[in-house]
Design a protein around this motif. Structure first.
Motif, PDB file in Angstrom:
ATOM      1  N   GLU A  87      11.190  27.649  13.527  1.00  0.00           N
ATOM      2  CA  GLU A  87      10.587  28.439  12.447  1.00  0.00           C
ATOM      3  C   GLU A  87       9.329  29.148  12.934  1.00  0.00           C
ATOM      4  O   GLU A  87       9.098  30.310  12.616  1.00  0.00           O
ATOM      5  N   LYS A  88       8.524  28.471  13.717  1.00  0.00           N
ATOM      6  CA  LYS A  88       7.293  29.081  14.253  1.00  0.00           C
ATOM      7  C   LYS A  88       7.631  30.265  15.157  1.00  0.00           C
ATOM      8  O   LYS A  88       6.934  31.280  15.155  1.00  0.00           O
ATOM      9  N   LYS A  89       8.704  30.139  15.930  1.00  0.00           N
ATOM     10  CA  LYS A  89       9.092  31.204  16.868  1.00  0.00           C
ATOM     11  C   LYS A  89       9.659  32.429  16.166  1.00  0.00           C
ATOM     12  O   LYS A  89       9.552  33.533  16.683  1.00  0.00           O
ATOM     13  N   VAL A  90      10.296  32.236  15.004  1.00  0.00           N
ATOM     14  CA  VAL A  90      10.912  33.377  14.316  1.00  0.00           C
ATOM     15  C   VAL A  90      10.039  33.937  13.189  1.00  0.00           C
ATOM     16  O   VAL A  90      10.345  34.982  12.633  1.00  0.00           O
ATOM     17  N   ALA A  91       8.964  33.237  12.862  1.00  0.00           N
ATOM     18  CA  ALA A  91       8.077  33.692  11.785  1.00  0.00           C
ATOM     19  C   ALA A  91       7.575  35.105  12.088  1.00  0.00           C
ATOM     20  O   ALA A  91       7.215  35.421  13.217  1.00  0.00           O
ATOM     21  N   GLY A  92       7.582  35.942  11.094  1.00  0.00           N
ATOM     22  CA  GLY A  92       7.095  37.305  11.254  1.00  0.00           C
ATOM     23  C   GLY A  92       8.076  38.252  11.913  1.00  0.00           C
ATOM     24  O   GLY A  92       7.735  39.394  12.203  1.00  0.00           O
ATOM     25  N   SER A  93       9.299  37.806  12.150  1.00  0.00           N
ATOM     26  CA  SER A  93      10.287  38.675  12.806  1.00  0.00           C
ATOM     27  C   SER A  93      11.454  39.006  11.877  1.00  0.00           C
ATOM     28  O   SER A  93      12.540  39.321  12.346  1.00  0.00           O
ATOM     29  N   GLY A  94      11.237  38.890  10.564  1.00  0.00           N
ATOM     30  CA  GLY A  94      12.307  39.200   9.619  1.00  0.00           C
ATOM     31  C   GLY A  94      13.284  38.066   9.427  1.00  0.00           C
ATOM     32  O   GLY A  94      14.411  38.284   8.988  1.00  0.00           O
ATOM     33  N   VAL A  95      12.861  36.842   9.760  1.00  0.00           N
ATOM     34  CA  VAL A  95      13.712  35.657   9.612  1.00  0.00           C
ATOM     35  C   VAL A  95      12.971  34.653   8.728  1.00  0.00           C
ATOM     36  O   VAL A  95      11.789  34.402   8.931  1.00  0.00           O
ATOM     37  N   VAL A  96      13.691  34.097   7.765  1.00  0.00           N
ATOM     38  CA  VAL A  96      13.123  33.088   6.872  1.00  0.00           C
ATOM     39  C   VAL A  96      13.943  31.817   7.007  1.00  0.00           C
ATOM     40  O   VAL A  96      15.175  31.869   6.970  1.00  0.00           O
ATOM     41  N   VAL A  97      13.264  30.685   7.158  1.00  0.00           N
ATOM     42  CA  VAL A  97      13.932  29.389   7.197  1.00  0.00           C
ATOM     43  C   VAL A  97      13.679  28.713   5.850  1.00  0.00           C
ATOM     44  O   VAL A  97      12.536  28.595   5.415  1.00  0.00           O
ATOM     45  N   LEU A  98      14.761  28.292   5.195  1.00  0.00           N
ATOM     46  CA  LEU A  98      14.662  27.571   3.933  1.00  0.00           C
ATOM     47  C   LEU A  98      15.414  26.265   4.076  1.00  0.00           C
ATOM     48  O   LEU A  98      16.627  26.260   4.306  1.00  0.00           O
ATOM     49  N   GLY A  99      14.697  25.166   3.952  1.00  0.00           N
ATOM     50  CA  GLY A  99      15.310  23.845   4.004  1.00  0.00           C
ATOM     51  C   GLY A  99      15.572  23.337   2.601  1.00  0.00           C
ATOM     52  O   GLY A  99      14.658  23.313   1.774  1.00  0.00           O
ATOM     53  N   VAL A 100      16.809  22.957   2.323  1.00  0.00           N
ATOM     54  CA  VAL A 100      17.176  22.415   1.014  1.00  0.00           C
ATOM     55  C   VAL A 100      17.580  20.958   1.214  1.00  0.00           C
ATOM     56  O   VAL A 100      18.575  20.671   1.871  1.00  0.00           O
ATOM     57  N   SER A 101      16.770  20.078   0.645  1.00  0.00           N
ATOM     58  CA  SER A 101      17.032  18.645   0.760  1.00  0.00           C
ATOM     59  C   SER A 101      17.907  18.171  -0.386  1.00  0.00           C
ATOM     60  O   SER A 101      17.709  18.576  -1.528  1.00  0.00           O
ATOM     61  N   ILE A 102      18.847  17.293  -0.068  1.00  0.00           N
ATOM     62  CA  ILE A 102      19.685  16.697  -1.105  1.00  0.00           C
ATOM     63  C   ILE A 102      19.186  15.300  -1.470  1.00  0.00           C
ATOM     64  O   ILE A 102      19.899  14.536  -2.111  1.00  0.00           O
ATOM     65  N   ASP A 103      17.945  14.999  -1.102  1.00  0.00           N
ATOM     66  CA  ASP A 103      17.355  13.705  -1.433  1.00  0.00           C
ATOM     67  C   ASP A 103      17.307  13.485  -2.935  1.00  0.00           C
ATOM     68  O   ASP A 103      16.843  14.357  -3.675  1.00  0.00           O
ATOM     69  N   THR A 104      17.731  12.315  -3.388  1.00  0.00           N
ATOM     70  CA  THR A 104      17.580  11.961  -4.788  1.00  0.00           C
ATOM     71  C   THR A 104      16.236  11.269  -5.010  1.00  0.00           C
ATOM     72  O   THR A 104      15.724  11.267  -6.123  1.00  0.00           O
ATOM     73  N   ASN A 105      15.678  10.717  -3.966  1.00  0.00           N
ATOM     74  CA  ASN A 105      14.394  10.018  -4.043  1.00  0.00           C
ATOM     75  C   ASN A 105      13.276  10.989  -3.659  1.00  0.00           C
ATOM     76  O   ASN A 105      13.105  11.324  -2.485  1.00  0.00           O
ATOM     77  N   GLU A 106      12.513  11.421  -4.647  1.00  0.00           N
ATOM     78  CA  GLU A 106      11.469  12.408  -4.389  1.00  0.00           C
ATOM     79  C   GLU A 106      10.382  11.861  -3.466  1.00  0.00           C
ATOM     80  O   GLU A 106       9.855  12.589  -2.616  1.00  0.00           O
ATOM     81  N   ALA A 107      10.043  10.587  -3.583  1.00  0.00           N
ATOM     82  CA  ALA A 107       9.012   9.997  -2.732  1.00  0.00           C
ATOM     83  C   ALA A 107       9.444  10.034  -1.264  1.00  0.00           C
ATOM     84  O   ALA A 107       8.634  10.354  -0.380  1.00  0.00           O
ATOM     85  N   ALA A 108      10.704   9.706  -0.993  1.00  0.00           N
ATOM     86  CA  ALA A 108      11.214   9.749   0.383  1.00  0.00           C
ATOM     87  C   ALA A 108      11.188  11.178   0.921  1.00  0.00           C
ATOM     88  O   ALA A 108      10.847  11.418   2.083  1.00  0.00           O
ATOM     89  N   TYR A 109      11.539  12.125   0.071  1.00  0.00           N
ATOM     90  CA  TYR A 109      11.512  13.549   0.428  1.00  0.00           C
ATOM     91  C   TYR A 109      10.091  13.969   0.805  1.00  0.00           C
ATOM     92  O   TYR A 109       9.863  14.563   1.856  1.00  0.00           O
TER      93      TYR A 109
END
Length: 171
Positions: A86-108
């Motif tokens: 993500e650091k290497k592609v930042a500012g180059s027209g690339v967006v990284v979006l992480g979607v967690s399927i965690d049910t436990n918000e504290a663990a997330y």
């Protein structure tokens, strides 16, 4: 005679209901699995930064949509590499979006803090979005080009090396 007409009507109604039931069940058995070349399904999710976003928000940019969970060993192993990516592609027209399927918000939250996740993240505890994409295991990543098409699907840990950085930037 009235009883016979009623019996026939009930039998027809039961038959129609059975046909409808079969159609509904058959429709749920055909889950969609998104693959390279497909148009990415649209969705909206609220990130940890409070933004409501989805693929349509990234028109003109490449979206790296990464499904993960805090309890997933390969996701833990991959976290530093995708962070660096993500650091290497930042500012180059690339967006990284992480979607967690965690049910436990504290663990997330603990995972986000522990691995100092720099990319945008959101939690989808009901796994609605990953289901929409046909994701059955994590990690799984979809590289979505500037036109909204899935350019690449990565099942399992990704190769977040300079070769992938260059490939994604080229899109």
């Amino acid at each position: 005679m009235t009883k016979t007409k009623t019996d026939v009507a009930i039998k027809i109604l039961i038959g129609c209901l059975l046909v409808a039931l079969v159609v509904i069940i058959a429709g749920t058995l055909n889950e969609r699995v998104v693959k390279a070349g497909d148009t990415a399904p649209d969705f909206t999710i609220t990130t940890d930064r409070g933004q409501k976003i989805g693929p349509s928000n990234f028109g003109g940019k490449v979206l790296v949509l990464h499904f993960w969970a805090s309890w997933c060993g390969p996701c833990v192993d991959e976290a530093p590499a995708i962070n660096e990516f993500e650091k290497k592609v930042a500012g180059s027209g690339v967006v990284v979006l992480g979607v967690s399927i965690d049910t436990n918000e504290a663990a997330y939250r603990k995972f986000i803090s522990r691995y100092q996740v720099a990319f945008q993240t959101a939690r989808d505890p009901d796994a609605n979005i990953s289901t929409m994409y046909g994701t059955f295991k994590v990690p799984e990543t979809y590289i979505i080009d500037r036109t909204g098409k899935v350019a690449q699907k990565i099942i399992g840990e990704g190769d977040w090396s300079d070769a992938t950085v260059n490939y994604v930037k080229s899109l």
